[in-house]
Structure formats: structure tokens, C-alpha cells
Design an enzyme around this catalytic site. Structure first.
Site, short mmCIF file in Angstrom:
data_model
loop_
_atom_site.label_atom_id
_atom_site.label_comp_id
_atom_site.label_asym_id
_atom_site.label_seq_id
_atom_site.Cartn_x
_atom_site.Cartn_y
_atom_site.Cartn_z
N GLU A 156 0.81 -1.23 0.00
CA GLU A 156 0.00 0.00 0.00
C GLU A 156 0.84 1.27 0.00
O GLU A 156 0.32 2.35 0.29
CB GLU A 156 -0.98 0.03 1.19
CG GLU A 156 -1.93 -1.16 1.24
CD GLU A 156 -3.05 -0.98 2.24
OE1 GLU A 156 -3.90 -0.11 2.06
OE2 GLU A 156 -3.06 -1.74 3.24
N TYR A 240 -12.74 1.62 20.60
CA TYR A 240 -12.39 0.85 21.78
C TYR A 240 -13.50 -0.16 22.02
O TYR A 240 -14.65 0.24 22.14
CB TYR A 240 -12.21 1.72 23.02
CG TYR A 240 -11.45 0.93 24.08
CD1 TYR A 240 -10.08 0.75 23.97
CD2 TYR A 240 -12.14 0.33 25.13
CE1 TYR A 240 -9.39 0.00 24.89
CE2 TYR A 240 -11.44 -0.43 26.07
CZ TYR A 240 -10.07 -0.58 25.94
OH TYR A 240 -9.37 -1.34 26.84
N PRO A 242 -10.45 -1.87 19.76
CA PRO A 242 -10.17 -1.95 18.33
C PRO A 242 -10.08 -3.42 17.90
O PRO A 242 -10.04 -4.31 18.76
CB PRO A 242 -8.79 -1.28 18.22
CG PRO A 242 -8.13 -1.60 19.52
CD PRO A 242 -9.24 -1.66 20.57
N HIS A 246 -2.77 -1.85 17.57
CA HIS A 246 -1.67 -0.93 17.22
C HIS A 246 -2.42 0.37 16.96
O HIS A 246 -3.26 0.44 16.04
CB HIS A 246 -0.93 -1.42 15.96
CG HIS A 246 0.09 -0.44 15.48
ND1 HIS A 246 1.45 -0.69 15.53
CD2 HIS A 246 -0.03 0.80 14.95
CE1 HIS A 246 2.11 0.34 15.06
NE2 HIS A 246 1.22 1.27 14.69
N HIS A 248 -4.38 3.50 15.96
CA HIS A 248 -4.69 4.13 14.68
C HIS A 248 -5.91 5.01 14.87
O HIS A 248 -6.72 4.78 15.77
CB HIS A 248 -4.91 3.08 13.58
CG HIS A 248 -5.88 2.01 13.98
ND1 HIS A 248 -5.49 0.88 14.68
CD2 HIS A 248 -7.22 1.91 13.83
CE1 HIS A 248 -6.55 0.12 14.91
NE2 HIS A 248 -7.61 0.74 14.41
O1 G7M Z 1 -11.54 -1.65 14.64
P1 G7M Z 1 -10.21 -1.02 14.42
O2 G7M Z 1 -10.15 0.32 15.12
O3 G7M Z 1 -9.07 -1.91 14.81
O4 G7M Z 1 -10.11 -0.71 12.88
C1 G7M Z 1 -9.13 -1.18 12.03
C2 G7M Z 1 -9.29 -0.52 10.68
O5 G7M Z 1 -8.25 -0.96 9.82
C3 G7M Z 1 -10.61 -0.86 10.01
O6 G7M Z 1 -11.28 0.34 9.64
C4 G7M Z 1 -10.20 -1.71 8.81
O7 G7M Z 1 -11.05 -1.56 7.69
C5 G7M Z 1 -8.80 -1.21 8.53
N1 G7M Z 1 -7.96 -2.22 7.87
C6 G7M Z 1 -7.89 -3.53 8.17
N2 G7M Z 1 -7.02 -4.13 7.34
C7 G7M Z 1 -6.69 -5.55 7.38
C8 G7M Z 1 -6.50 -3.18 6.51
C9 G7M Z 1 -5.54 -3.22 5.45
O8 G7M Z 1 -4.95 -4.25 5.08
N3 G7M Z 1 -5.27 -2.01 4.84
C10 G7M Z 1 -5.91 -0.85 5.20
N4 G7M Z 1 -5.61 0.26 4.54
N5 G7M Z 1 -6.82 -0.81 6.20
C11 G7M Z 1 -7.12 -1.96 6.84
#
Ligand code: G7M
Length: 307
Positions: A156, A240, A242, A246, A248
Site C-alpha cells: 500500500e 475501543y 479496536p 496498534h 490508529h
Molecule cells: O476496529 P479497528 O479500530 O481496529 O479498525 C481497524 C481498521 O483498519 C478498520 O477500519 C479496517 O477496515 C482497517 N484495515 C484492516 N485491514 C486488514 C487493513 C488493510 O490491510 N489495509 C488498510 N488500509 N486498512 C485496513
């Protein structure tokens, strides 16, 4: 080795729809017009998520293109009554594209995540975080390889909107997996922090304020420059719990009701910053509510405490 790593360690052939054998539907969300299907590809579990995409203002902006969309369409009547009628409208296939998200090979945890099931809300005190949540997520969390692939420019890299490589206050901003990257009406981008030691908002302290302020100001500016969306039309928040531990930050267009924006899950970036300014160890002391799905180990752990 966790289940995720075990599956990834196996030699896997690449996914193709031709090799996908549908087994069952995990869930079907009529509101979101999205269906989660499970099948096998080369004998490995695969999840195919199909979603109908929104119309864009550009498609219907009153130009000749708009007229030709409708001229080339045909109507199939459902009912008619006085001045009212209902039809199916068949349009050009370009207008009918689906967004397809593939998870391959999928783990049991992915299958569980997308399966129809009950969901419960729990209150996590700081003590319960240490004694129940933390041990559970150390054993059971989704692996964060995709996050490290982004941070190390392995995947990416061409999608990164801005990056700040500072190890303490740096981050990378890129389109979220949930977004097709083009439909402005559903804009959804995510900032992933460089620091690998902050799992969630639970770990945030006063020393992280420069990180949060840096993300806030640089990301909102970049979103304005790239997508033309003003900062007062952007929803910036954490989840929360997540899915990926990690830290984000989610950014989406305010008019778009993205999944996971409800009060039991979303914590506004501004509120988090303000809470820490008022009480430097707010997230160490706070009781945080969260939701868990029936099949989650965390759900079972919290339910057993309540019994
Ligand atoms: O629920 P949480 O706060 O952990 O959100 C994780 C976010 O990461 C979600 O909005 C997912 O759609 C996004 N996400 C998950 N994956 C596996 C990927 C990925 O491979 N690439 C990108 N750009 N976003 C992802």
C-alpha cells in the site's frame, strides 16, 4: 505460534474468484447492502465481502453523462397506482460495480467476526483491563502484519496520503480497507502511528499529546488538500476495543455513517486529547465500556465474571 501466523506460514496460492467455492453466508446486512460469504479457495478458507457502492454526486451532476445513464437504462415495473409506480431499473454495468473485499486465507477469528451473532456491552475498569482484557488479547488478537507492511512500505506504499516518519509522533495516513478510495461521499482514511508500543487508547498518557496533536493537524490538512473536505466535516475517532491493537485513528466524512461510529465504540480524537489534558492519566483510571460479539473469547471472559 498463533493461528494467524500458522496459516500465513503455509504456502498459499493466490486468490481467484474462479477457484472460490462458496460454502455459506456468514451474514447479510440489508441496511449496509453488504454480504459476508465464506468459501474455500485451494482448500483454504476465504471470506468474500460484497458491498453495493453509493452513487456519487459526479454521476448525477446534471451533465450529458447523467442523461445518458438514464437514457440507457430500462424499467421493469413492480406496481402502479394512480400517480405512483415502483420499478426495477436496469442500468449500465459500470454503474453497478460491487466492492469486493477478500480475506484469504481467513482465520477462525475472521469467520467469527463476520458471522451473525449477538453482541454485548461490558464495563472495563482499570483492574479488569489488567486481569481480564490484557491476558485475553495477548492470546487472542488479530495479527498486525498488515500494519507493519504499511509502516515498512511493503504494501500500500502507493496509497499513502502523507507520512511523518518520526518514531514518537509520526504516522502514515492512507485509505482504509473499507473505502473504495474514489467515492468522496464515503471517504474513510486511517492514520497508523509509527510507535509500536501503544495498543489502544487505554495506553495513552500525557506524553502522547504531541503525537495526537500532530496526527490531528497534519491529517486534517492533508484531507482538506486531497479530498477537499473541511476539518469541520470530518469525523476523527478511535475504536475501543479496536480489532488491531496498534494505535490508529479513523477519519471519515461526517455525512457518511461508517460502521463502528456509535457511542459504544467510537471515541472522538478531540475528546481523547481533551480528557488527557484535564487528567493526564485519564485512560489509566477510566472505566471504558466496550462491546464484544458472542463468539469472542473476550465476551466469554466478561460474561463469566458477571455470573
Ligand atoms: O476496529 P479497528 O479500530 O481496529 O479498525 C481497524 C481498521 O483498519 C478498520 O477500519 C479496517 O477496515 C482497517 N484495515 C484492516 N485491514 C486488514 C487493513 C488493510 O490491510 N489495509 C488498510 N488500509 N486498512 C485496513
Amino acid at each position: 505460534m498463533g493461528e494467524d501466523q500458522a496459516i500465513q506460514a503455509q504456502e498459499t496460492k493466490s486468490f481467484s474468484l474462479d477457484d472460490f467455492v462458496y460454502e455459506r453466508t456468514l451474514s447479510n446486512n440489508a441496511n449496509r447492502k453488504v454480504i459476508f460469504t465464506l468459501g474455500k479457495c485451494h482448500e483454504m478458507p476465504a471470506i468474500v465481502i460484497l458491498e453495493k457502492i453509493s452513487f456519487t454526486d459526479e454521476q448525477f451532476n446534471g451533465t450529458d453523462d447523467t442523461s445518458s445513464i438514464l437514457k440507457n437504462a430500462s424499467l421493469e415495473k413492480i406496481m402502479e397506482n394512480d400517480i405512483y409506480q415502483n420499478n426495477f431499473c436496469k442500468v449500465d454495468s459500470e454503474l453497478n460495480k460491487l466492492k469486493a473485499t477478500i480475506i484469504y486465507p481467513a482465520t477462525d477469528k475472521h469467520i467469527s467476526k463476520y458471522s451473525e451473532q449477538n453482541i454485548y456491552v461490558f464495563n472495563e475498569t482499570p483492574e479488569l483491563y489488567k486481569s481480564v482484557t490484557l491476558p485475553c488479547l495477548e492470546k487472542e488478537q488479530f495479527n498486525c502484519d498488515w500494519v507493519y507492511n504499511v509502516l515498512e512500505h511493503r504494501h500500500e506504499a502507493d496509497r499513502i496520503i502523507i507520512e511523518d516518519l518520526d518514531p514518537e509522533i509520526g504516522f502514515m495516513l492512507l485509505p482504509d480497507l473499507k473505502w473504495d478510495g474514489v467515492t468522496a461521499e464515503t471517504m474513510y482514511v486511517t492514520a497508523i502511528i509509527m510507535n509500536r508500543n501503544i495498543k489502544s487508547i487505554r495506553d495513552l498518557r500525557e506524553c502522547h499529546l504531541p503525537l495526537l496533536e500532530n496526527i490531528k493537524s497534519k491529517c486534517l490538512t492533508a484531507i482538506k488538500e486531497k479530498y477537499g473536505v473541511n476539518s469541520n466535516q470530518v469525523r476523527a475517532y478511535f475504536h475501543y476495543q479496536p480489532s488491531y491493537y496498534h494505535l490508529h485513528v479513523h477519519f471519515n466524512y461526517l455525512k457518511y455513517d461508517a460502521p463502528g461510529i456509535f457511542c459504544e465504540k467510537a471515541h472522538l480524537l478531540n475528546t481523547v486529547i481533551d480528557n488527557i489534558k484535564m487528567v493526564p492519566n485519564y485512560y489509566e483510571k477510566a472505566t471504558l465500556s466496550f462491546t464484544a460479539r458472542e463468539n469472542d473469547k473476550l465476551c466469554a471472559a466478561y460474561k463469566s465474571i458477571a455470573e
